[in-house]
Design an enzyme around this catalytic site. Sequence first.
Site, PDB file in Angstrom:
ATOM      1  N   ASP A  60       0.975  -1.175  -0.034  1.00 36.87           N
ATOM      2  CA  ASP A  60       0.083  -0.099  -0.192  1.00 36.87           C
ATOM      3  C   ASP A  60       1.023   1.161   0.094  1.00 36.87           C
ATOM      4  O   ASP A  60       2.180   1.084   0.328  1.00 36.87           O
ATOM      5  CB  ASP A  60      -0.988  -0.090   1.372  1.00 36.87           C
ATOM      6  CG  ASP A  60      -1.738   1.117   1.264  1.00 36.87           C
ATOM      7  OD1 ASP A  60      -2.356   1.720   0.679  1.00 36.87           O
ATOM      8  OD2 ASP A  60      -1.352   1.638   2.602  1.00 36.87           O
ATOM      9  N   ASP A  71      -1.095  -0.405   6.172  1.00 34.72           N
ATOM     10  CA  ASP A  71      -1.338   0.345   7.483  1.00 34.72           C
ATOM     11  C   ASP A  71      -2.593  -0.019   8.129  1.00 34.72           C
ATOM     12  O   ASP A  71      -2.911   0.691   9.127  1.00 34.72           O
ATOM     13  CB  ASP A  71      -0.704   1.675   7.406  1.00 34.72           C
ATOM     14  CG  ASP A  71      -1.580   2.598   6.785  1.00 34.72           C
ATOM     15  OD1 ASP A  71      -2.695   2.141   5.816  1.00 34.72           O
ATOM     16  OD2 ASP A  71      -1.732   3.947   6.769  1.00 34.72           O
ATOM     17  N   ASP A  77      -7.463  -1.100   4.054  1.00 36.50           N
ATOM     18  CA  ASP A  77      -6.639  -2.334   3.518  1.00 36.50           C
ATOM     19  C   ASP A  77      -6.935  -3.634   4.021  1.00 36.50           C
ATOM     20  O   ASP A  77      -6.365  -4.653   3.745  1.00 36.50           O
ATOM     21  CB  ASP A  77      -5.235  -2.201   3.650  1.00 36.50           C
ATOM     22  CG  ASP A  77      -4.716  -0.928   3.033  1.00 36.50           C
ATOM     23  OD1 ASP A  77      -5.189  -0.503   2.001  1.00 36.50           O
ATOM     24  OD2 ASP A  77      -3.561  -0.217   3.564  1.00 36.50           O
TER      25      ASP A  77
HETATM   26  P1  ADP Z   1      -4.243   4.742  -0.401  1.00 38.27           P
HETATM   27  O1  ADP Z   1      -4.483   3.699  -1.269  1.00 38.27           O
HETATM   28  O2  ADP Z   1      -3.210   5.753  -1.144  1.00 38.27           O
HETATM   29  O3  ADP Z   1      -4.098   4.403   0.993  1.00 38.27           O
HETATM   30  P2  ADP Z   1      -7.209   5.757  -0.030  1.00 38.27           P
HETATM   31  O4  ADP Z   1      -7.886   4.245  -0.564  1.00 38.27           O
HETATM   32  O5  ADP Z   1      -7.291   5.712   1.421  1.00 38.27           O
HETATM   33  O6  ADP Z   1      -5.561   5.893  -0.599  1.00 38.27           O
HETATM   34  O7  ADP Z   1      -7.751   7.021  -0.692  1.00 38.27           O
HETATM   35  C1  ADP Z   1      -7.603   7.199  -2.075  1.00 38.27           C
HETATM   36  C2  ADP Z   1      -8.061   8.578  -2.570  1.00 38.27           C
HETATM   37  O8  ADP Z   1      -9.171   8.880  -2.137  1.00 38.27           O
HETATM   38  C3  ADP Z   1      -7.044   9.636  -2.089  1.00 38.27           C
HETATM   39  O9  ADP Z   1      -5.867   9.847  -2.598  1.00 38.27           O
HETATM   40  C4  ADP Z   1      -7.850  10.977  -1.908  1.00 38.27           C
HETATM   41  O10 ADP Z   1      -7.794  11.351  -3.115  1.00 38.27           O
HETATM   42  C5  ADP Z   1      -9.295  10.322  -1.919  1.00 38.27           C
HETATM   43  N1  ADP Z   1      -9.997  10.419  -0.280  1.00 38.27           N
HETATM   44  C6  ADP Z   1     -10.232   9.420   0.209  1.00 38.27           C
HETATM   45  N2  ADP Z   1     -10.774   9.644   1.556  1.00 38.27           N
HETATM   46  C7  ADP Z   1     -10.623  11.145   1.377  1.00 38.27           C
HETATM   47  C8  ADP Z   1     -10.977  12.202   2.421  1.00 38.27           C
HETATM   48  N3  ADP Z   1     -11.442  11.968   3.725  1.00 38.27           N
HETATM   49  N4  ADP Z   1     -10.529  13.293   2.231  1.00 38.27           N
HETATM   50  C9  ADP Z   1     -10.071  13.754   0.719  1.00 38.27           C
HETATM   51  N5  ADP Z   1      -9.841  12.689  -0.212  1.00 38.27           N
HETATM   52  C10 ADP Z   1      -9.987  11.506   0.353  1.00 38.27           C
HETATM   53 MG    MG Z   2      -3.985   3.572   3.069  1.00 30.96          MG
END
Ligand code: ADP
Ligand code: MG
Length: 296
Positions: A38, A241, A245
């Site tokens: 991740d 983390d 996930d």
């Molecule tokens: P990663 O796989 O990098 O851990 P996430 O799946 O948690 O990322 O989130 C993917 C994308 O969704 C983020 O890069 C962001 O653009 C958007 N996103 C998710 N949750 C939020 C939030 N609370 N505020 C703003 N953007 C969010």
């Molecule tokens: Mg993440």
Amino acid sequence: ATPTAIMAGTGVAARHGILIKDAQALELAHRINTVVFDKTGTLTEGKPSVGAAVPFNSNSLHSFLAKAAAVEAGSAHPLAAAVLAYAQGQGVQWPGVSQLQDQPGRGVSGMVDGTRVYVGTARWMRELGVPESALSAVNQALPDNAPTHAWVAEDQQGEVSLLGALGFGDALKAGAFAAVQNLTNLRVKSVLLTGDSRASAQRVAQALGISEVQAEQLPHNKSEAVAHYRQQGQVVAMVGDGINDAPALAAADVSFAMSSGTEVAMHAADITLMRPDPALVAQTIDISRRTYNKIK
Ligand code: ADP
Ligand code: MG
């Protein structure tokens, strides 16, 4: 391996801050040949900060930040804390929020002053009907050094209109480069899997020497990606983390949870890393290989 060898291997691992759940996890670890990482909070610090805020059209910086902060005040995502810190620094006061809806992998929405406000990915904005021309106008104004984006839009008489976007930077973890390098030395492939944009993922992958990248993945796509590698006959580890996930961790042969992760992931994981150092993954494989090769 004999019970004594397994206990010795587990003990060595524990001294490095690697908690292995059972003998089966230690055994499987020596056969891992693909490690799926991740991005946010695993290879990066997971403490993003706002590098740019770009309002769209006639929206003022102040009003679009206030709406974004109002919604993010109800989110536990790492990007949410960054938005609140930035808004506070700009002297913005935000109204209350109600009817929060968390959309994992997409973003979050809530009712602010009687209208629904959305904060999340460009893909989600497209799904909501935000015109491409609005997205690309703001995208051009966002700097390269803030490659993770959160788009802000609101419902206006049944149409979702763009208010602006925020760009975030997130530093690489100190051990991230060594993590990939050490796996390469063990002839183990590294893959980057993220819900973030392609541009943001490519930046991290290039810095770390990862050639296989899957970006813009929703939580259920992440577990499908892990399953796909297993179907190809690879023995797959997933490292996360914990935030969003859990399904991908559950789909792997061996799951690694970083200690900064949520409790859900900690309980679900085969191996818990007590230090937030991704290089401990290669170390685990090394310890497992030593344990199982000594005996043969
Ligand atoms: P990663 O796989 O990098 O851990 P996430 O799946 O948690 O990322 O989130 C993917 C994308 O969704 C983020 O890069 C962001 O653009 C958007 N996103 C998710 N949750 C939020 C939030 N609370 N505020 C703003 N953007 C969010
Ligand atoms: Mg993440």
